[in-house]
Design a protein around this motif. Structure first.
Motif, short mmCIF file in Angstrom:
data_model
loop_
_atom_site.label_atom_id
_atom_site.label_comp_id
_atom_site.label_asym_id
_atom_site.label_seq_id
_atom_site.Cartn_x
_atom_site.Cartn_y
_atom_site.Cartn_z
N SER A 43 6.00 5.70 6.00
CA SER A 43 5.67 6.89 5.22
C SER A 43 4.16 7.06 5.28
N LYS A 74 0.83 -1.20 0.00
CA LYS A 74 0.00 0.00 0.00
C LYS A 74 0.87 1.26 0.00
N GLY A 75 2.18 1.07 0.00
CA GLY A 75 3.06 2.23 -0.03
C GLY A 75 3.19 2.95 1.29
N LYS A 76 2.82 2.26 2.37
CA LYS A 76 2.88 2.95 3.66
C LYS A 76 4.24 2.80 4.33
N LEU A 77 5.02 1.88 3.81
CA LEU A 77 6.36 1.75 4.39
C LEU A 77 7.23 1.01 3.39
#
Lengths: 179, 214
Positions: free
Chosen positions: A178, A159-162
């Motif tokens: 992030s 999900k692009g969170k980290l």
């Protein structure tokens, strides 16, 4: 009520019939349900992440009444948990079972909350810090199983969170959030 | 599946540095724990050796313990350095964040000010003043027309009102005066007490005279 360490065992644990896999469908369903709940409860409170079917798992036998679950019974109850999405077989031979008293998605959310609580929205932490560091003391994340942690991190990475990264070869594996 | 273009957070050199520092911190902590254990073991060994009266070997154990304690002090100071540097990096990166947001704010301010041209504002004020002057002129003209004809009427009405008010005031005064004259009627009673004083004076004279002949 009998106790296993600090864990209070439910009454049915003392009744021999519950240790025998019941043939009648209705009774079997009730039995399975009781055991499913017991296993999840116990694992959650004792932070047990993996159950090995061949091993001496305290829940699987009650020496006071001299009964223990057969291999077939253990497999039946754990398979029911797998069907519920609350567990996963770690191998084809059904010898080890990963218990998910939190689903992987729930673990991912716990991780996000952990990052928020500790001001880590753009921060870097090591795997070891997440599992054993001072910030995770007293939280759900303390002592989390590495396999489960990796799975949860992967979901968040997609999900692009980290992002999971490693600096040099001597470094620990690190996680950069992030949020 | 949906999101093909999820933005992955970039790993900067700063991040790698932080990771290296944190790894070092963990390793030093582990080493420290190990040293603690060794020191404890040597202490215990020395105790036992003293009990067994093996003086030389006890002294040896104590020397080894001392060496380990010196090492522990060094490790502690390295740990402090690592922690300090981690704290410094965090501080500087927060400072940079503050600076960046201040800069963005300042740029936004400049951009808005650019849209607001001084000449435009001046023109706007001039237009407004012109419009107001025009309006005043119109008012003046209209105003003149009125007062030329009606000013005398208005003045007459004003004097009427004034005299009306004065008339309203006067009738009140006589009623106030009559109250005072009523009180004056009471006053004449006072003089009747004067003769009493003379009688009193005569009687005292008589009293004075009597004792003398005796």
């Amino acid at each position: 009520m009998q106790k296993l360490g600090e864990f209070k065992l439910p009454h049915f644990f003392n009744y021999p019939p519950y240790f025998t896999l019941q043939p009648v469908r209705d009774t079997r369903e009730k039995q399975v349900q009781l055991w499913k709940d017991l296993i999840l409860d116990y694992c959650r409170t004792q932070k047990v992440f993996v159950i090995g079917l061949e091993e001496e798992f305290p829940l699987f036998s009650n020496p006071i009444i001299g009964r223990s679950l057969t291999h077939e019974a253990r497999e039946a109850f754990l398979s029911a948990l797998v069907a519920d999405g609350r567990a996963e077989w770690m191998d084809k031979g059904h010898r080890k079972c990963l218990i998910l008293w939190h689903r992987i998605q729930e673990w991912a959310e716990i991780l996000v909350q952990f990052a928020r609580d500790n001001g880590l929205e753009d921060g870097v932490v090591t795997m070891e810090e997440i599992r054993f560091g001072t910030e995770s003391q007293g939280t759900e994340l303390q002592g989390i199983d590495q396999t489960i942690l990796n799975r949860a991190l992967k979901i968040l990475e997609q999900k692009g969170k980290l992002v999971v990264f490693k600096g040099t070869s001597t470094d620990d594996e690190g996680v950069k959030f992030s949020l | 599946m949906g999101n093909q273009f999820v933005k992955k957070p970039k790993v900067t050199d700063v991040d790698r540095a932080i990771l290296a520092l944190k790894t070092q911190r963990r390793k030093l902590s582990q080493y420290r724990r190990k040293l603690d254990a060794v020191i404890e073991a040597e202490k215990q060994a020395a105790r036992d050796l003293v009990r067994e009266k093996k003086k030389d070997r006890a002294l040896l154990a104590l020397k080894k313990k001392k060496a380990q304690e010196e090492l522990l002090k060094k490790v502690d100071s390295w740990l402090i350095n690592v922690e300090q540097q981690l704290a410094d990096i965090e501080l500087v990166s927060k400072q940079k964040d503050v600076f960046d947001s201040l800069k963005a704010g300042s740029n936004a301010l400049k951009a808005i000010q650019n849209e607001l041209n001084i000449e435009d504002v001046q023109k706007l004020m001039d237009d407004t003043a012109e419009a107001k002057a025009y309006q005043d002129e119109i008012n003046a003209i209209l105003g003149d027309k009125l007062s030329a004809e009606d000013e005398e009427e208005v003045l007459a009405e004003f004097e009427n009102l004034e005299t009306q008010l004065i008339d309203d005031d006067l009738p009140e005064v006589p009623t106030a005066a009559s109250i005072y004259t009523d009180e004056k009627l009471d006053l004449p009673d006072v003089p009747t007490t004067a003769p009493d004083v003379e009688v009193a004076a005569n009687s005292t004279k008589k009293v004075m005279e009597e004792p003398l002949p005796a």
